[in-house]
Motif scaffolding. Sequence first.
Motif, PDB file in Angstrom:
ATOM      1  N   ARG A 208       0.831  -1.205   0.000  1.00 32.78           N
ATOM      2  CA  ARG A 208       0.000   0.000   0.000  1.00 32.78           C
ATOM      3  C   ARG A 208       0.865   1.255   0.000  1.00 32.78           C
ATOM      4  O   ARG A 208       0.595   2.221  -0.714  1.00 32.78           O
ATOM      5  CB  ARG A 208      -0.917   0.011   1.218  1.00 32.78           C
ATOM      6  CG  ARG A 208      -1.994  -1.054   1.232  1.00 32.78           C
ATOM      7  CD  ARG A 208      -2.883  -0.890   2.458  1.00 32.78           C
ATOM      8  NE  ARG A 208      -3.724  -2.058   2.691  1.00 32.78           N
ATOM      9  CZ  ARG A 208      -4.863  -2.292   2.070  1.00 32.78           C
ATOM     10  NH1 ARG A 208      -5.299  -1.450   1.176  1.00 32.78           N
ATOM     11  NH2 ARG A 208      -5.575  -3.374   2.337  1.00 32.78           N
ATOM     12  N   LEU A 209       1.934   1.255   0.808  1.00 31.38           N
ATOM     13  CA  LEU A 209       2.789   2.437   0.888  1.00 31.38           C
ATOM     14  C   LEU A 209       3.556   2.685  -0.406  1.00 31.38           C
ATOM     15  O   LEU A 209       3.857   3.830  -0.737  1.00 31.38           O
ATOM     16  CB  LEU A 209       3.786   2.288   2.046  1.00 31.38           C
ATOM     17  CG  LEU A 209       3.238   2.410   3.462  1.00 31.38           C
ATOM     18  CD1 LEU A 209       4.387   2.363   4.464  1.00 31.38           C
ATOM     19  CD2 LEU A 209       2.456   3.695   3.644  1.00 31.38           C
ATOM     20  N   SER A 210       3.899   1.639  -1.127  1.00 30.26           N
ATOM     21  CA  SER A 210       4.706   1.812  -2.347  1.00 30.26           C
ATOM     22  C   SER A 210       3.914   2.437  -3.485  1.00 30.26           C
ATOM     23  O   SER A 210       4.503   2.883  -4.476  1.00 30.26           O
ATOM     24  CB  SER A 210       5.271   0.461  -2.798  1.00 30.26           C
ATOM     25  OG  SER A 210       4.221  -0.413  -3.161  1.00 30.26           O
ATOM     26  N   ASP A 211       2.582   2.444  -3.377  1.00 29.73           N
ATOM     27  CA  ASP A 211       1.733   3.115  -4.360  1.00 29.73           C
ATOM     28  C   ASP A 211       1.978   2.615  -5.778  1.00 29.73           C
ATOM     29  O   ASP A 211       2.078   3.385  -6.734  1.00 29.73           O
ATOM     30  CB  ASP A 211       1.945   4.629  -4.296  1.00 29.73           C
ATOM     31  CG  ASP A 211       0.799   5.401  -4.929  1.00 29.73           C
ATOM     32  OD1 ASP A 211      -0.289   4.819  -5.079  1.00 29.73           O
ATOM     33  OD2 ASP A 211       0.999   6.575  -5.291  1.00 29.73           O
ATOM     34  N   GLY A 212       2.101   1.299  -5.919  1.00 29.58           N
ATOM     35  CA  GLY A 212       2.207   0.705  -7.249  1.00 29.58           C
ATOM     36  C   GLY A 212       3.602   0.621  -7.820  1.00 29.58           C
ATOM     37  O   GLY A 212       3.771   0.187  -8.958  1.00 29.58           O
ATOM     38  N   GLY A 213       4.640   1.025  -7.079  1.00 30.10           N
ATOM     39  CA  GLY A 213       6.017   0.976  -7.582  1.00 30.10           C
ATOM     40  C   GLY A 213       6.768  -0.190  -6.968  1.00 30.10           C
ATOM     41  O   GLY A 213       6.982  -0.227  -5.750  1.00 30.10           O
ATOM     42  N   MET A 214       7.234  -1.147  -7.801  1.00 26.11           N
ATOM     43  CA  MET A 214       7.940  -2.306  -7.274  1.00 26.11           C
ATOM     44  C   MET A 214       9.272  -1.902  -6.662  1.00 26.11           C
ATOM     45  O   MET A 214       9.726  -2.499  -5.683  1.00 26.11           O
ATOM     46  CB  MET A 214       8.160  -3.329  -8.380  1.00 26.11           C
ATOM     47  CG  MET A 214       6.961  -4.198  -8.683  1.00 26.11           C
ATOM     48  SD  MET A 214       6.324  -5.097  -7.231  1.00 26.11           S
ATOM     49  CE  MET A 214       7.762  -6.013  -6.707  1.00 26.11           C
ATOM     50  N   SER A 300     -16.503  -1.915  -3.697  1.00 29.63           N
ATOM     51  CA  SER A 300     -15.775  -2.986  -4.381  1.00 29.63           C
ATOM     52  C   SER A 300     -14.347  -2.602  -4.698  1.00 29.63           C
ATOM     53  O   SER A 300     -13.483  -3.464  -4.849  1.00 29.63           O
ATOM     54  CB  SER A 300     -16.501  -3.358  -5.674  1.00 29.63           C
ATOM     55  OG  SER A 300     -16.590  -2.227  -6.534  1.00 29.63           O
ATOM     56  N   ALA A 301     -14.059  -1.291  -4.820  1.00 30.63           N
ATOM     57  CA  ALA A 301     -12.708  -0.849  -5.156  1.00 30.63           C
ATOM     58  C   ALA A 301     -11.871  -0.537  -3.928  1.00 30.63           C
ATOM     59  O   ALA A 301     -10.660  -0.392  -4.031  1.00 30.63           O
ATOM     60  CB  ALA A 301     -12.769   0.399  -6.047  1.00 30.63           C
ATOM     61  N   SER A 302     -12.488  -0.415  -2.755  1.00 29.21           N
ATOM     62  CA  SER A 302     -11.741  -0.003  -1.564  1.00 29.21           C
ATOM     63  C   SER A 302     -10.740  -1.055  -1.121  1.00 29.21           C
ATOM     64  O   SER A 302      -9.741  -0.739  -0.491  1.00 29.21           O
ATOM     65  CB  SER A 302     -12.715   0.299  -0.427  1.00 29.21           C
ATOM     66  OG  SER A 302     -13.475  -0.854  -0.106  1.00 29.21           O
ATOM     67  N   ALA A 303     -10.975  -2.333  -1.455  1.00 29.98           N
ATOM     68  CA  ALA A 303     -10.060  -3.378  -1.001  1.00 29.98           C
ATOM     69  C   ALA A 303      -8.686  -3.235  -1.624  1.00 29.98           C
ATOM     70  O   ALA A 303      -7.661  -3.473  -0.996  1.00 29.98           O
ATOM     71  CB  ALA A 303     -10.654  -4.755  -1.334  1.00 29.98           C
ATOM     72  N   SER A 304      -8.632  -2.822  -2.885  1.00 34.86           N
ATOM     73  CA  SER A 304      -7.347  -2.704  -3.577  1.00 34.86           C
ATOM     74  C   SER A 304      -6.785  -1.303  -3.531  1.00 34.86           C
ATOM     75  O   SER A 304      -5.610  -1.107  -3.794  1.00 34.86           O
ATOM     76  CB  SER A 304      -7.508  -3.131  -5.044  1.00 34.86           C
ATOM     77  OG  SER A 304      -8.456  -2.313  -5.687  1.00 34.86           O
ATOM     78  N   ALA A 305      -7.621  -0.303  -3.225  1.00 32.17           N
ATOM     79  CA  ALA A 305      -7.145   1.076  -3.270  1.00 32.17           C
ATOM     80  C   ALA A 305      -6.845   1.658  -1.899  1.00 32.17           C
ATOM     81  O   ALA A 305      -6.198   2.676  -1.789  1.00 32.17           O
ATOM     82  CB  ALA A 305      -8.177   1.965  -3.975  1.00 32.17           C
ATOM     83  N   GLY A 306      -7.318   1.055  -0.812  1.00 33.83           N
ATOM     84  CA  GLY A 306      -7.052   1.597   0.504  1.00 33.83           C
ATOM     85  C   GLY A 306      -5.581   1.486   0.867  1.00 33.83           C
ATOM     86  O   GLY A 306      -4.912   0.516   0.529  1.00 33.83           O
ATOM     87  N   ARG A 307      -5.077   2.496   1.564  1.00 37.63           N
ATOM     88  CA  ARG A 307      -3.652   2.510   1.879  1.00 37.63           C
ATOM     89  C   ARG A 307      -3.375   2.355   3.366  1.00 37.63           C
ATOM     90  O   ARG A 307      -2.264   2.022   3.752  1.00 37.63           O
ATOM     91  CB  ARG A 307      -3.028   3.828   1.407  1.00 37.63           C
ATOM     92  CG  ARG A 307      -3.043   4.028  -0.072  1.00 37.63           C
ATOM     93  CD  ARG A 307      -2.341   5.305  -0.453  1.00 37.63           C
ATOM     94  NE  ARG A 307      -0.968   5.317   0.041  1.00 37.63           N
ATOM     95  CZ  ARG A 307      -0.135   6.340  -0.141  1.00 37.63           C
ATOM     96  NH1 ARG A 307      -0.543   7.412  -0.775  1.00 37.63           N
ATOM     97  NH2 ARG A 307       1.095   6.299   0.325  1.00 37.63           N
TER      98      ARG A 307
END
Length: 602
Positions: A208-214, A300-307
């Motif tokens: 969650r903290l990485s915001d999509g960056g590996m 439905s989107a909160s599971a993948s977008a919550g940080r």
Amino acid sequence: MAHIALYRAWRPQTFHDMVGQQHIVQTLQNAIREDRLSHAYLFSGPRGTGKTSAARLLAKAVNCERGPTPEPCNECEACKRIAAGSVVDVVEIDAASNRGVEEIRDIRDKVKYSPTEVRRKVYIIDEVHMLTTEAFNALLKTLEEPPAHVMFMLATTEPHRLPPTIISRCQRFEFRRVSLEEQAEWLQEICRKEGIAAEEAALVYIARLSDGGMRDALSLLDQISSFSDGKVTLQEAIDATGGLPAEQFSRLATAVRDSNASAVLQEIDEMMRAGKSADKCLEQLMHYFRDLLLAQLAPSASASAGRIASPAELKSMAQGFPRERLFAIIDVLNRYQAEMKYAAHPQTMFEIALLKLCAGESAADGGAAQGQTAAASLLSPAAGGADVQQLQRQVAAMERKLEELQRSGAALPAEGDAGGRSGGGSAVRGGGGWSGRGGSASGSSGAPKVARQRIKLDPFVASRSSPLTLQALGKWPQVLARVKEERVTVHAWLVDGEPVAYAEDTVLVAFRNSIHRETTEKPANKQVIEKVLSAALGHATQLATLLQKEWQEALADGSRAQADQPEELQLGIDGGGAPPGEPLVEEAYKLFGEDLVVIRDE
């Protein structure tokens, strides 16, 4: 292999390792198989998503001794040396530190020579948006007609800053953020191979903290595993990254919901004693309320977008907040986050922001309730109709007085006078031609505020398309640059405004945000701006401001007034046309423009 330096150890070595970018990998591999490689590629997307890694892999794939091959073998001499960066024909340039025209001219001079060690010359230019305009012009011809043995790979996080001529000569690939599930799964695999004991909740928190960056995810995992001596737990992940536990966010949100200022200050004090940063706490709190809003609008989107917190906790907490209040809370936090950058005491700004959230809605609700009660008392039959009739007479008298003042051309009374409106609200009249914001304070306890000078909008509406306006507005970028040199804080507020018209040696600027407008109107700030405006336009120039909604209302009122004009008058206003049979007037319109031509009947 030690678990330190995970990013270097787990940097993609094959296209199969490119997590979350399968669509790009498949396209590049098909191009290699069919021998349809382009001479230039543009890789754009968020940081840490594999743009530079993909460029290196493509350089190895086209120069592999067993290829060109869709997957570099990583065993031949060419692959090993390219990975080590010791092949002179594969050049990687950081445009942030080599952004001048001389570096690009050096590339242009060398591309014509054939490669000496591998099959094709490859130039990888990272952060290409940092190149100067002259450097882009020098690169343009080479990108358009490069030799057959040369490939260019451009990587950037800001593709909008590239000239369209550069983008049109490249095949563009848009790298996307890696999804939360893919990141957590890949981190779990790395921990298994590295022998790191990690809780699943801790890996999800890192993702969650990485915001999509590996790259950011691997760096955080490296940091936390070193901090916890090889065992990663959720609490240690929170402590190592300086974050706040979900329970503390819940307590803060509950205190804000209940308008409990004492509990809010107690929570802030605990954060500061724990060594947390005020601006970081405010940023994370804003993300938490954003997740609450998302849990309401898109469960439905909160599971993948919550940080911050789990979806179940967010859903439970979100039920206690009306949707409108969540929007208002996020707006307040965002505004104070921007102001905190220039604050001498960030903790004080953080406290004020949360105290405002505690006090704001209750005061607003109380005012609304009082207004509804007053309205009900006036309109109820029990009032006997006497109060209503008296109010109607007062309104009619005020309207008559206002019409007399407008006919006589006298200035409208200041707000708070008998004939004007009292209070601090804004006032706009497009047709009447004035705009202002109240200044007198109600009550005698405080010093009265200085009333903002009203602006006649009619001249600005009429001249919004005149040559003088276009000339003045064309110099606005120079004005912004000069204001930034004079005082960067004034520039930070002024960029929110947009110049909309010029009349009577005054530039009218419309602002989206009232706070930005009010700060710009402060005498010291306004003096800096007017000084720069006068220098840019060559004569003494003043600054006038209003909100964009006020300007739109003025334009709408002007359009309605124009529509009400007789047809023969509209001919002279809209079409710029002259009376029939007057070729001299038509020629004057063409030469000087309709705003500078005045027709008089002698």
